[in-house]
Design a protein around this motif. Structure first.
Motif, PDB file in Angstrom:
ATOM      1  N   THR A   1       0.836  -1.207   0.000  1.00 53.44           N
ATOM      2  CA  THR A   1       0.000   0.000   0.000  1.00 53.44           C
ATOM      3  C   THR A   1       0.869   1.254   0.000  1.00 53.44           C
ATOM      4  OG1 THR A   1      -1.784  -1.145   1.148  1.00 53.44           O
ATOM      5  CG2 THR A   1      -1.796   1.255   1.252  1.00 53.44           C
TER       6      THR A   1
ATOM      7  N   ILE B   1       2.707   1.506  -3.496  1.00 45.89           N
ATOM      8  CA  ILE B   1       1.835   1.859  -4.616  1.00 45.89           C
ATOM      9  C   ILE B   1       1.419   3.325  -4.538  1.00 45.89           C
ATOM     10  CG2 ILE B   1      -0.468   1.485  -5.587  1.00 45.89           C
ATOM     11  CD1 ILE B   1      -0.081  -1.512  -4.854  1.00 45.89           C
ATOM     12  N   TRP B   2       0.947   3.769  -3.378  1.00 45.78           N
ATOM     13  CA  TRP B   2       0.466   5.142  -3.273  1.00 45.78           C
ATOM     14  C   TRP B   2       1.606   6.160  -3.288  1.00 45.78           C
ATOM     15  CZ3 TRP B   2      -4.093   6.402  -4.747  1.00 45.78           C
ATOM     16  CH2 TRP B   2      -5.120   5.463  -4.674  1.00 45.78           C
TER      17      TRP B   2
ATOM     18  N   SER C   1      -6.932   1.783  -6.375  1.00 45.86           N
ATOM     19  CA  SER C   1      -7.774   1.472  -5.210  1.00 45.86           C
ATOM     20  C   SER C   1      -8.246   0.021  -5.261  1.00 45.86           C
ATOM     21  CB  SER C   1      -8.976   2.404  -5.161  1.00 45.86           C
ATOM     22  OG  SER C   1      -8.563   3.732  -5.009  1.00 45.86           O
TER      23      SER C   1
ATOM     24  N   ASN D   1      -5.407  -2.227  -4.286  1.00 43.45           N
ATOM     25  CA  ASN D   1      -5.192  -2.208  -2.840  1.00 43.45           C
ATOM     26  C   ASN D   1      -6.245  -3.013  -2.096  1.00 43.45           C
ATOM     27  OD1 ASN D   1      -3.582   0.915  -2.520  1.00 43.45           O
ATOM     28  ND2 ASN D   1      -2.886  -1.003  -1.668  1.00 43.45           N
TER      29      ASN D   1
END
Length: 116
Positions: free
Chosen positions: A30, A33-34, A56, A59
């Motif tokens: 998470t 990725i973000w 999203s 995730n």
């Protein structure tokens, strides 16, 4: 030598347990990725909604897979006619079903991003 006494768990103790590995399998992807999404925003600008939905969904899929893999711990053998094992199985089933619902939601978000 001291005898080890095994305590019969109450109903609130029969639940799935998160390990450090499982927490890491949620937190690390998470964060990666973000952080990449926010570090390279120019790559996502033309199709921001599609990108956000896709990320999203990914995730939610990751969290769902980890939740589905959670298991209640083994408490030992007790003379209760298997009642404790039924409770463990119910806790495992609930975690698995919750995880699969999350995976389904993640796939749905990814499908919407592809259709846009």
């Amino acid at each position: 030598m001291a005898e080890r006494v095994i305590k019969y768990p109450n109903d609130g103790e029969v639940k799935v347990k998160w390990s450090g590995f499982q927490m890491g399998m949620v937190v690390v992807p998470t964060a990666a990725i973000w952080s990449m999404f926010f570090l390279w925003p120019s790559a996502a600008e033309p199709h921001l909604l599609k990108t956000v939905l896709s990320i999203s969904g990914l995730n939610v899929d990751i969290v769902g897979v980890v939740v589905a893999s959670l298991k209640a711990p083994y408490f030992g053998a007790f003379s209760d006619g298997g009642e404790l094992e039924f409770k463990r199985e119910a806790a495992d089933r609930k975690a698995f079903q919750t995880g699969m619902v999350l995976v389904g939601i993640g796939f749905f978000l990814q499908a919407i991003s592809v259709l846009l």
